[in-house]
Enzyme design. Structure first.
Site, PDB file in Angstrom:
ATOM      1  CE1 TYR A  44      -3.026  -3.054   0.341  1.00 42.84           C
ATOM      2  CE2 TYR A  44      -3.259  -2.619   2.675  1.00 42.84           C
ATOM      3  CZ  TYR A  44      -3.549  -3.371   1.565  1.00 42.84           C
ATOM      4  OH  TYR A  44      -4.382  -4.464   1.684  1.00 42.84           O
TER       5      TYR A  44
ATOM      6  CG  HIS B 233      -0.817  -8.811   0.487  1.00 44.87           C
ATOM      7  ND1 HIS B 233      -0.381  -7.507   0.343  1.00 44.87           N
ATOM      8  CD2 HIS B 233      -2.147  -8.788   0.177  1.00 44.87           C
ATOM      9  CE1 HIS B 233      -1.406  -6.747  -0.032  1.00 44.87           C
ATOM     10  NE2 HIS B 233      -2.471  -7.507  -0.140  1.00 44.87           N
TER      11      HIS B 233
END
Length: 308
Positions: free
Chosen positions: A47, A128
């Site tokens: 992010y 992830h």
């Protein structure tokens, strides 16, 4: 066993997802979530090329009593190519992401995340997006995290993905604590039910993310994207049918979208991304309003909803 609050803040937006924002704006958003009672915060190196982690760590400095999760699988390597990030975040491309689900990669990723967060440890670490690396993630990343859990370095481990099939393999073949499932158990998409059934059977708790399917369900009148792309017309029409039935019951579409996942026994929390304090406060106000059981009955009767 880690205690998971019912509502969390997803911090991809404060990492500049789609649109840049200042450190002050990011802090105001996190502060608004905290003031509204949110005590679960989710971030990742992905992010904003680490920006989300840095901003979240700074905003939470000096606070306690929260649960924080970050992720492994992408290492951030310094880059000199210049320009802006090309993976959806409006940030300078000072780093590039390198997939790494090896034992050493997992440990390095977590160590670097802790540095950006300014914390000695985090509560939850998720593998992830191992979509193209499932075998390696099960064989290498999972044992590395299981070792850290056994050592008490992290309290819980899991996997976070936008699909349900690969997480199902993890649930069946490993000893995970948590699955973060994005977009696959929402008012528009209940395809993740087989995964939820397995999680319920194995005692794996689920964090429901992407409950607005990236935007289409985020407003009373459906608009925006579906799974981070322009919404196809049939999906828009389905969302409008959902909104019309919600309106008959004096329920807002995003209100129903937030409430729906928590009806499943496997789902422990809903994690909502937010860019501004106004979004945080709007979501908080809506989630406190009751949703009548008659709404779910009518949605099922119209063939718009499949539940366990």
């Amino acid at each position: 066993m880690i205690q998971l609050p019912r509502h969390g803040l997803g911090t991809a937006p404060i990492g500049g997802l789609f649109q840049a924002l200042t450190d002050e704006q990011a802090k105001a958003t996190i502060d608004a979530a905290w003031d509204g009672g949110v005590r679960l915060f989710d971030t990742a190196p992905h992010y904003g090329l680490g920006l989300s982690e840095r901003r979240l760590g700074a905003a939470l400095a000096g606070r306690s009593g929260y649960v924080l999760s970050t992720k492994v699988g992408r290492l951030l390597v310094p880059s000199s190519r210049g320009g802006r990030d090309d993976e959806g975040f409006d940030v300078p491309a000072t780093y590039e992401r390198v997939w790494d689900f090896s034992r050493d990669g997992v440990r390095r990723s977590l160590e670097e995340s802790l540095g950006r967060l300014g914390l000695p440890q985090v509560d939850l670490v998720l593998i992830h997006d191992p979509d193209a690396h499932v075998d390696q993630a099960i064989a290498e990343a999972y044992p590395a995290l299981a070792e850290l859990r056994a050592q008490g370095v992290v309290k819980a481990i899991g996997v976070g993905m936008n699909q349900w099939q690969a997480p199902l393999r993890f649930v069946q073949e490993t000893d995970l604590d948590v699955v973060m499932l994005a977009g696959r158990y929402t008012l528009l998409d209940q395809s993740g039910l087989p995964l939820l059934a397995a999680c319920a059977e194995r005692g794996v708790r689920v964090l429901a993310a992407g409950v607005f399917n990236s935007g289409l369900l985020a407003t009373p009148e459906p608009s925006g994207t579906f799974d981070y792309a322009p919404a196809p017309l049939p999906i828009i029409e389905r969302a409008r049918r959902l909104a019309a039935i919600c309106e008959r019951h004096d329920v807002r579409l995003p209100q129903a979208a937030m409430a729906f996942p928590l009806r499943h026994p496997a789902i422990a929390a809903v994690v909502l991304g937010a860019r501004t304090p106004e979004e945080v406060r709007t979501n908080a106000a809506l989630r406190q309003r009751p949703v009548p059981d008659a709404l779910w009955h009518d949605l099922r009767a119209e063939g718009l909803l499949q539940e366990a």
